[in-house]
Design a protein around this motif. Structure first.
Motif, PDB file in Angstrom:
ATOM      1  N   ASN A 395       0.862  -1.192   0.000  1.00  0.00           N
ATOM      2  CA  ASN A 395       0.000   0.000   0.000  1.00  0.00           C
ATOM      3  C   ASN A 395       0.883   1.221   0.000  1.00  0.00           C
ATOM      4  N   SER A 396       1.454   1.530  -1.158  1.00  0.00           N
ATOM      5  CA  SER A 396       2.500   2.542  -1.221  1.00  0.00           C
ATOM      6  C   SER A 396       1.980   3.957  -1.157  1.00  0.00           C
ATOM      7  N   GLN A 397       0.705   4.165  -1.452  1.00  0.00           N
ATOM      8  CA  GLN A 397       0.153   5.509  -1.352  1.00  0.00           C
ATOM      9  C   GLN A 397      -0.831   5.517  -0.192  1.00  0.00           C
ATOM     10  N   ASN A 398      -0.428   6.109   0.907  1.00  0.00           N
ATOM     11  CA  ASN A 398      -1.272   6.081   2.100  1.00  0.00           C
ATOM     12  C   ASN A 398      -1.839   7.450   2.407  1.00  0.00           C
ATOM     13  N   VAL A 399      -2.310   8.128   1.379  1.00  0.00           N
ATOM     14  CA  VAL A 399      -2.859   9.459   1.583  1.00  0.00           C
ATOM     15  C   VAL A 399      -4.241   9.376   2.204  1.00  0.00           C
ATOM     16  N   LEU A 400      -5.018   8.382   1.788  1.00  0.00           N
ATOM     17  CA  LEU A 400      -6.397   8.312   2.257  1.00  0.00           C
ATOM     18  C   LEU A 400      -6.455   7.736   3.657  1.00  0.00           C
ATOM     19  N   ALA A 401      -7.308   8.314   4.466  1.00  0.00           N
ATOM     20  CA  ALA A 401      -7.489   7.807   5.819  1.00  0.00           C
ATOM     21  C   ALA A 401      -8.596   6.784   5.884  1.00  0.00           C
ATOM     22  N   ASP A 402      -9.399   6.669   4.854  1.00  0.00           N
ATOM     23  CA  ASP A 402     -10.507   5.722   4.859  1.00  0.00           C
ATOM     24  C   ASP A 402     -10.076   4.438   4.185  1.00  0.00           C
ATOM     25  N   ASP A 403     -10.650   3.325   4.640  1.00  0.00           N
ATOM     26  CA  ASP A 403     -10.397   2.055   3.991  1.00  0.00           C
ATOM     27  C   ASP A 403     -11.615   1.657   3.184  1.00  0.00           C
ATOM     28  N   ILE A 404     -11.647   0.410   2.791  1.00  0.00           N
ATOM     29  CA  ILE A 404     -12.722  -0.056   1.925  1.00  0.00           C
ATOM     30  C   ILE A 404     -14.087   0.146   2.560  1.00  0.00           C
ATOM     31  N   LYS A 405     -14.135   0.202   3.882  1.00  0.00           N
ATOM     32  CA  LYS A 405     -15.431   0.336   4.547  1.00  0.00           C
ATOM     33  C   LYS A 405     -16.180   1.556   4.073  1.00  0.00           C
ATOM     34  N   LYS A 406     -15.432   2.629   3.754  1.00  0.00           N
ATOM     35  CA  LYS A 406     -16.112   3.856   3.361  1.00  0.00           C
ATOM     36  C   LYS A 406     -16.838   3.693   2.036  1.00  0.00           C
ATOM     37  N   LEU A 407     -16.488   2.655   1.276  1.00  0.00           N
ATOM     38  CA  LEU A 407     -17.105   2.467  -0.022  1.00  0.00           C
ATOM     39  C   LEU A 407     -18.405   1.682   0.072  1.00  0.00           C
ATOM     40  N   SER A 408     -18.656   1.071   1.239  1.00  0.00           N
ATOM     41  CA  SER A 408     -19.829   0.229   1.377  1.00  0.00           C
ATOM     42  C   SER A 408     -21.058   1.075   1.650  1.00  0.00           C
ATOM     43  N   VAL A 409     -22.152   0.653   1.065  1.00  0.00           N
ATOM     44  CA  VAL A 409     -23.432   1.276   1.381  1.00  0.00           C
ATOM     45  C   VAL A 409     -24.312   0.200   1.983  1.00  0.00           C
ATOM     46  N   ASP A 410     -25.614   0.437   2.036  1.00  0.00           N
ATOM     47  CA  ASP A 410     -26.491  -0.458   2.767  1.00  0.00           C
ATOM     48  C   ASP A 410     -26.415  -1.885   2.248  1.00  0.00           C
ATOM     49  N   THR A 411     -26.507  -2.819   3.201  1.00  0.00           N
ATOM     50  CA  THR A 411     -26.487  -4.224   2.832  1.00  0.00           C
ATOM     51  C   THR A 411     -27.853  -4.722   2.423  1.00  0.00           C
ATOM     52  N   SER A 412     -28.885  -3.970   2.689  1.00  0.00           N
ATOM     53  CA  SER A 412     -30.214  -4.354   2.238  1.00  0.00           C
ATOM     54  C   SER A 412     -31.079  -3.119   2.138  1.00  0.00           C
ATOM     55  N   LEU A 855     -14.840  -5.109   0.326  1.00  0.00           N
ATOM     56  CA  LEU A 855     -14.509  -4.860  -1.071  1.00  0.00           C
ATOM     57  C   LEU A 855     -15.421  -5.661  -2.001  1.00  0.00           C
ATOM     58  N   MET A 856     -15.708  -6.901  -1.629  1.00  0.00           N
ATOM     59  CA  MET A 856     -16.614  -7.725  -2.415  1.00  0.00           C
ATOM     60  C   MET A 856     -18.002  -7.091  -2.465  1.00  0.00           C
ATOM     61  N   GLU A 857     -18.464  -6.592  -1.320  1.00  0.00           N
ATOM     62  CA  GLU A 857     -19.775  -5.946  -1.266  1.00  0.00           C
ATOM     63  C   GLU A 857     -19.798  -4.694  -2.134  1.00  0.00           C
ATOM     64  N   PHE A 858     -18.719  -3.932  -2.070  1.00  0.00           N
ATOM     65  CA  PHE A 858     -18.633  -2.726  -2.883  1.00  0.00           C
ATOM     66  C   PHE A 858     -18.697  -3.053  -4.373  1.00  0.00           C
ATOM     67  N   CYS A 859     -17.923  -4.051  -4.796  1.00  0.00           N
ATOM     68  CA  CYS A 859     -17.921  -4.416  -6.211  1.00  0.00           C
ATOM     69  C   CYS A 859     -19.301  -4.891  -6.649  1.00  0.00           C
ATOM     70  N   ASP A 860     -19.986  -5.613  -5.782  1.00  0.00           N
ATOM     71  CA  ASP A 860     -21.334  -6.058  -6.100  1.00  0.00           C
ATOM     72  C   ASP A 860     -22.275  -4.866  -6.267  1.00  0.00           C
ATOM     73  N   GLN A 861     -22.140  -3.895  -5.391  1.00  0.00           N
ATOM     74  CA  GLN A 861     -22.991  -2.704  -5.461  1.00  0.00           C
ATOM     75  C   GLN A 861     -22.707  -1.879  -6.709  1.00  0.00           C
ATOM     76  N   MET A 862     -21.452  -1.911  -7.159  1.00  0.00           N
ATOM     77  CA  MET A 862     -21.078  -1.145  -8.345  1.00  0.00           C
ATOM     78  C   MET A 862     -21.307  -1.930  -9.630  1.00  0.00           C
ATOM     79  N   GLY A 863     -21.808  -3.159  -9.513  1.00  0.00           N
ATOM     80  CA  GLY A 863     -22.061  -3.959 -10.694  1.00  0.00           C
ATOM     81  C   GLY A 863     -20.815  -4.529 -11.326  1.00  0.00           C
ATOM     82  N   LEU A 864     -19.737  -4.696 -10.535  1.00  0.00           N
ATOM     83  CA  LEU A 864     -18.476  -5.225 -11.047  1.00  0.00           C
ATOM     84  C   LEU A 864     -18.393  -6.711 -10.736  1.00  0.00           C
ATOM     85  N   GLU A 865     -18.202  -7.518 -11.747  1.00  0.00           N
ATOM     86  CA  GLU A 865     -18.125  -8.961 -11.555  1.00  0.00           C
ATOM     87  C   GLU A 865     -16.668  -9.353 -11.306  1.00  0.00           C
TER      88      GLU A 865
END
Length: 1098
Positions: A395-412, A855-865
């Protein structure tokens, strides 16, 4: 608010009394606040806060909560701190006397009242706030808050609230004000103890419980306990051996009767810690402090799911980043609630270089040569590092303070609807919260609101466990920091005459008192002269009863923002030994120069000096530790050789040279120079495989088919004579022009024994075999994540950056990579077969479960297979789902950066200490065994592997190190490797910040990689840096955050450029391509990204 839900820019509001009455002198801020807010709405706000206090208190006083009274009081203080209240000033009696609160009307707060609410959340800060002011405000909030509970009671009393004078006296708080912090707190403390007739004679700092006399005695005593002198390059203070733990101080400085309570809890004893760990009541792990929000810290959870959260400086209990700590879980009532809508973003800390290098597609920079007459500029080029290939991605660029969690939205949809009903955030242009908890307005029941905020009533998937540090097992942090010094605010105190305040640049390190005797002689009389001077300070003590540490000044570095002072500061903070090698070490080197290989040594080695062997490195490289050969055999097969500098011949076990090399453990590569692990005589001369020089090597040779199938394998000590030093550019040109005849003038000096066309053909043969090896590796399930990485051009005289560019990873890099990987894997199997209990290998654990699931949840929400089932499946998904256009390439870069975050650090380990052989596996390479053999000039682990290989072949001494000693050295190599990686990143950050300052503003395309409710994160494609863009820094009339389906989306309303124009909307979501401008900020090394207005893009 308009009908579409946007909140327009707030206009200034004037109270009805504000202009009609003359301004009167005010004694304090509270009286002004009372005068300004004669309304029931402000009173409703006070009642709302009081209700939160009662809710916390009732939760903690629950009859089912079986805890000791002292622990319960600590829980109460921490609960109050979460609500922005001072634990010292809070009284349950006061709260019970407040009127019962009502939610209705809270959303109607005017701008100033919203600011009061926002002030309780300093971690959501405006990016324009200065470094120093912001740091102090946050630290005071989390350590010694100004007592909003008491303040609110005073205001409520003035407004007719039912608060008694006695209850107010019980809640006296320490209010920090500019220029009077020490004095105010001193008077409060003295007055409090004078009533008890227990006020000591010479207490000069109430908040620190430290007199000037005590300071003058304690500081030298504390410094004396640290035996190491803070000389240049040796500010680590400790060798790599384990540091004495903090658990030994049993209840030191316990608070006694008549004395103020300690700020921090005493550490548990070693015996209690050992027993607690055995019973499973305590948890051990490395501490990570969020670099963006230093009050948030984390340790890995033993179950590998969600990190354990340590909230605040007090709960961290004086531990620093990287320390191995023991924590005790807090009761469930105090666990952190993770909002289902993702509005609670910070659930794991930003990792610093904790993803292994073997996944890197970029390469390690080598030391530049300050150019010659024909070449005015120095190109800082990258070199293949066999760490790079083995990692999914560091993880060579550590500018962001948020991790993948910030990309998740509602699970249902149900959770989305429920949470929107309870927490609808409407944001104004300046980013303040305008409407929180609109439960009543939207028809939600009040008990639903309470349920959402009560951890006991929520399922654990919405909770993050919290803990407090009870012991520091090992102080991994160097305790050294760079920063600035300033005078204390209270000039009348005795302490003012004895010490100054040191404020570190890294906010994760505490501020510290330092002796004025160690400061410049004219600092007291001319402090402004040193306002931008960087100093190095070492934290030597941190008392339980003090918010501030005690420090020892080491030296002045120079002006902040300049390359050399900043570089020395970085090296110091991360414990890099950059001092000159001692005379004892230099005496271990050959003394008679020029050195020649002894005839007796030649007789014991396979002589390859007549073979066509060459090196491929960056043009500026000096430490050439690997060479390649490829000879055509009569049967149509080829003999391929990897030849590595035999450093272990010169670095003998147990010598002073061996000790310093094991301590440094790795060379550290900065943009402008290298801090070597070994003396330059070895690095650049005797061990470096320089052309047309006889050199000792350790070789791995294979008989292969042209398709790369291995038919035979040989290990042994050899002697070679490289025929040419090729650069990556030279090799790439040969690969791209297979039929071209290269003249000798197009290449560096070539040995007359080998014509250029022979070398050209060998390169082509190696390239063809490497392509087959690479293809098969990925078929077998390997993973590679190629992140963008900056390289620089430097001015040959000043050393300043003249230009920067994204380093291109080409076929010549891949050629070297494949054969280095092959050699490392072959040696791993050889030493493990011979020494199953003592082999030093390198393992790579699978990705962190929680972050991977997010990350898997995020990709699913974004329609990425994306297939996350294995490393190979992930690699295939990433490389096959995108097209070849520039937009698709940008999306791939963003996803590559995201996929790097769940990756864990690859680790050296001794096979004898891990019983489960399945844990030996390397996730990214998808191989059972792997080690490091190919870079002994710059990695001590490789030297150990060379010794093991030599012993396995009967060519060297038997292995004398026990498995415990090998594991201890492996742990140290892991620590120093992580520090080296972080230093390398910070060096690149430093040069890029200077480049922006000197050559900016810089314009570039960027792609959105994260959307928050008041900001969004972008990957700047031209430079590979990540930046956060805040809505309140843009000329907007308003903005709106919402989830469209499952995708987070920000709609920006730009201010019209002319009065007749309408507001111009712009939609920001994941993968939006935007134009940004990088501009230098007021700080010496600060720069920000500004979004270009739509229509102004190129």
């Amino acid at each position: 608010m308009d009908q579409l839900g946007f909140v327009k820019g707030a206009s200034s509001q004037i109270t009805k009394d504000g202009l009609s009455k003359p301004a009167l002198p005010q004694k304090n801020a509270y009286a002004r606040l009372v005068q300004k807010h004669h309304s029931g709405r402000f009173r409703s706000y006070l009642n709302h806060i009081a209700q939160k206090i009662q809710l916390e208190e009732s939760s903690l006083n629950d009859s089912n909560l079986d805890v000791e009274p002292s622990v319960k009081r600590g829980m109460m203080r921490e609960a109050l701190a979460r609500n922005g209240l001072n634990a010292h000033s809070y009284s349950p009696i006061q709260t019970s006397q407040l009127e019962q609160p009502a939610f209705v009307g809270f959303e109607k707060l005017n701008e100033d009242k919203s600011q009061v609410f926002a002030n309780r959340r300093p971690h959501e800060r405006d990016p324009s706030i200065g470094r120093e002011g912001n740091r102090e405000a946050e630290e005071d909030y989390y350590v010694k808050q100004p007592g909003p509970a008491t303040d609110l009671l005073k205001v409520s009393d003035a407004l007719g609230g039912r608060v008694t004078l006695n209850s107010l006296r019980q809640g006296t708080s320490l209010q920090k004000s500019s220029g009077s912090e020490e004095k105010d707190e001193e008077e409060v403390w003295k007055n409090k103890h004078k009533k008890r007739n227990k006020c000591p004679a010479n207490r000069d700092r109430a908040d620190e419980y430290l007199t000037a006399e005590q300071f003058s005695m304690d500081l030298p005593a504390a410094n004396a306990r640290k035996t190491s002198h803070l000389s240049s390059g040796q500010i680590q203070g400790e060798s790599h051996a384990a540091v004495s733990t903090s658990c030994d101080r049993k209840n030191r400085n316990k608070p006694t009767r008549g004395k103020k309570k300690n700020v921090f809890e005493a550490y548990m004893s070693k015996e209690d810690v050992a027993a607690g760990l055995k019973r499973g009541e305590l948890i051990q792990g490395p501490l990570r402090i969020n670099p963006k929000k230093y009050h948030e810290a984390f340790i890995p959870s033993p179950d590998g799911i969600r990190d354990i959260f340590i909230d605040g400086v007090v709960a961290r209990n004086r531990a620093l980043n990287g320390d191995i700590v023991v924590v005790k879980l807090l009761p469930k009532e105090q666990w952190k609630v993770i909002k289902p809508d993702g509005s609670d973003k910070e659930t794991e800390a930003t990792h610093e270089s904790d993803v292994p290098e073997e996944l890197l597609g970029t390469c390690l920079p080598r030391e530049p040569v300050k150019g010659d007459a024909e070449s005015p500029d120095v190109i800082i080029e990258a070199q293949f590092d066999d760490n790079d290939a083995e990692n999914g991605q560091e993880n060579s660029q550590n500018v962001l303070a948020d991790d993948i969690k910030k990309l998740s939205v509602d699970t249902s949809e149900k959770e989305l609807s429920h949470q929107q009903n309870l927490n609808l955030l409407v944001l104004s242009c300046d980013g303040r919260v305008k409407d929180a908890e609109r439960g009543c307005a939207l028809g939600a029941k009040q008990e639903d609101v309470s349920k959402v905020n009560n951890p006991r009533l929520l399922p654990e998937k919405f909770l993050q466990r919290t803990a407090k540090v009870v012991c520091i097992l090992e102080k991994k942090h160097s305790r050294a920091a760079t920063g600035f010094i300033k005078l204390l605010a209270d000039k009348s105190s005795e302490l003012f005459k004895k010490c100054a305040m040191f404020s570190p640049v890294d906010h994760r390190v505490p501020r510290a008192y330092v002796s004025l005797a160690d400061c410049p002689p004219d600092f007291v009389s001319r402090p402004e002269d040193y306002s931008s001077t960087l100093f190095i300070c070492r934290i030597v003590d941190w008392r339980e009863d003090s918010n501030f540490a005690i420090g020892q000044m080491a030296k002045s570095l120079g002006q902040a923002g300049e390359i050399e002072p900043e570089t020395e500061g970085i090296l110091t903070e991360y414990g890099v030994d950059f001092s000159d090698f001692s005379q004892d070490v230099l005496e271990c080197l050959p003394q008679s120069l020029p050195w020649a290989i002894p005839p007796s040594e030649l007789a014991n080695r396979r002589d390859l000096r007549k073979e066509c062997i060459f090196t491929i490195d960056p043009s500026t490289a000096r430490d050439l530790d690997d060479a390649l050969s490829c000879k055509q055999l009569p049967d149509g097969n080829v003999e391929v050789g990897v030849h590595i500098a035999d450093v272990s011949y010169f670095v003998l076990e147990g010598t002073a040279l061996d000790q310093v090399a094991s301590g440094r453990a790795t060379s550290v590569y900065l943009v402008q120079k290298v801090i070597p692990m070994l003396p330059r005589l070895l690095c650049e001369e005797l061990c470096s495989l320089n052309p047309m020089k006889d050199r000792l090597t350790f070789s791995v040779m294979w008989k292969m088919t042209p398709e790369g199938k291995i038919l035979d394998e040989w290990f042994g000590r050899t002697v070679i004579c490289s025929c040419v030093k090729l650069s990556y550019d030279h090799a790439q040109s040969m690969i791209e022009n297979p039929n071209r005849v290269f003249g000798s003038e197009e290449l560096p000096p070539v040995s007359p024994q080998h014509p250029v066309d022979e070398i050209h053909q060998a390169v082509l043969n190696l390239h063809q075999i490497a392509k087959h090896l690479r293809k098969q590796r990925f078929i077998d399930g390997a993973l590679r994540l190629d992140q963008l990485k900056l390289s620089f051009t430097l001015d040959k005289e000043s050393g300043m950056p003249q230009g920067c560019y994204i380093y291109q990873y080409r076929d010549s890099n891949k050629l070297v990579e494949e054969f280095m990987l092959l050699a490392n894997m072959a040696v791993a199997h050889q030493i493990y077969r011979s020494f199953p209990q003592q082999a030093l290998l390198r393992r790579h654990p699978p990705p962190q479960t929680k972050m991977l699931n997010d990350l898997m949840e995020f990709c699913d929400q974004m329609g990425l297979e994306i297939d996350f089932s294995s490393a190979g499946a992930l690699h295939k998904s990433l490389n096959e789902m995108f097209g070849a256009d520039s937009y698709a390439e940008a999306r791939k870069e963003v996803l590559t950066t995201m996929f790097s975050r769940p990756m864990q650090m690859a680790l050296y380990f001794c096979t004898g200490v891990l019983e489960d052989e399945t844990l030996f596996r390397h996730y990214a390479l998808n191989v059972p065994l792997y080690t490091h053999f190919t870079s002994p000039i710059r990695r001590f682990a490789d030297i150990l592997v060379h010794r093991l290989l030599s012993a396995s072949l009967g060519m060297g001494r038997p292995v004398r190190m026990r498995k415990e000693a090998i594991q201890k050295q492996a742990d140290h190599c892991n620590d120093r490797k992580m520090a080296s990686k972080r230093v390398q990143e910070l060096s690149a950050d430093l040069f890029f910040a200077i480049f922006v300052r000197e050559c900016g503003p810089l314009e570039s395309e960027a792609m959105v990689m994260g959307v928050l409710n008041k900001a969004f994160d972008v990957l700047v494609l031209s430079f590979g840096v990540q930046k956060r863009i805040y809505c309140n820094a843009l000329p907007l009339t308003g903005f709106r955050f919402e989830n469209v389906g499952k995708k987070p989306e920000l709609t920006l309303l730009w201010e019209p450029e002319t009065p007749e124009q309408e507001a111009d909307p712009q939609v920001i979501t994941i993968f939006t391509l935007v134009e940004v401008i990088l501009t230098s900020d007021s700080g010496p090394l600060k720069y920000s990204a500004v979004l270009k207005r739509p229509g102004q893009e190129k």
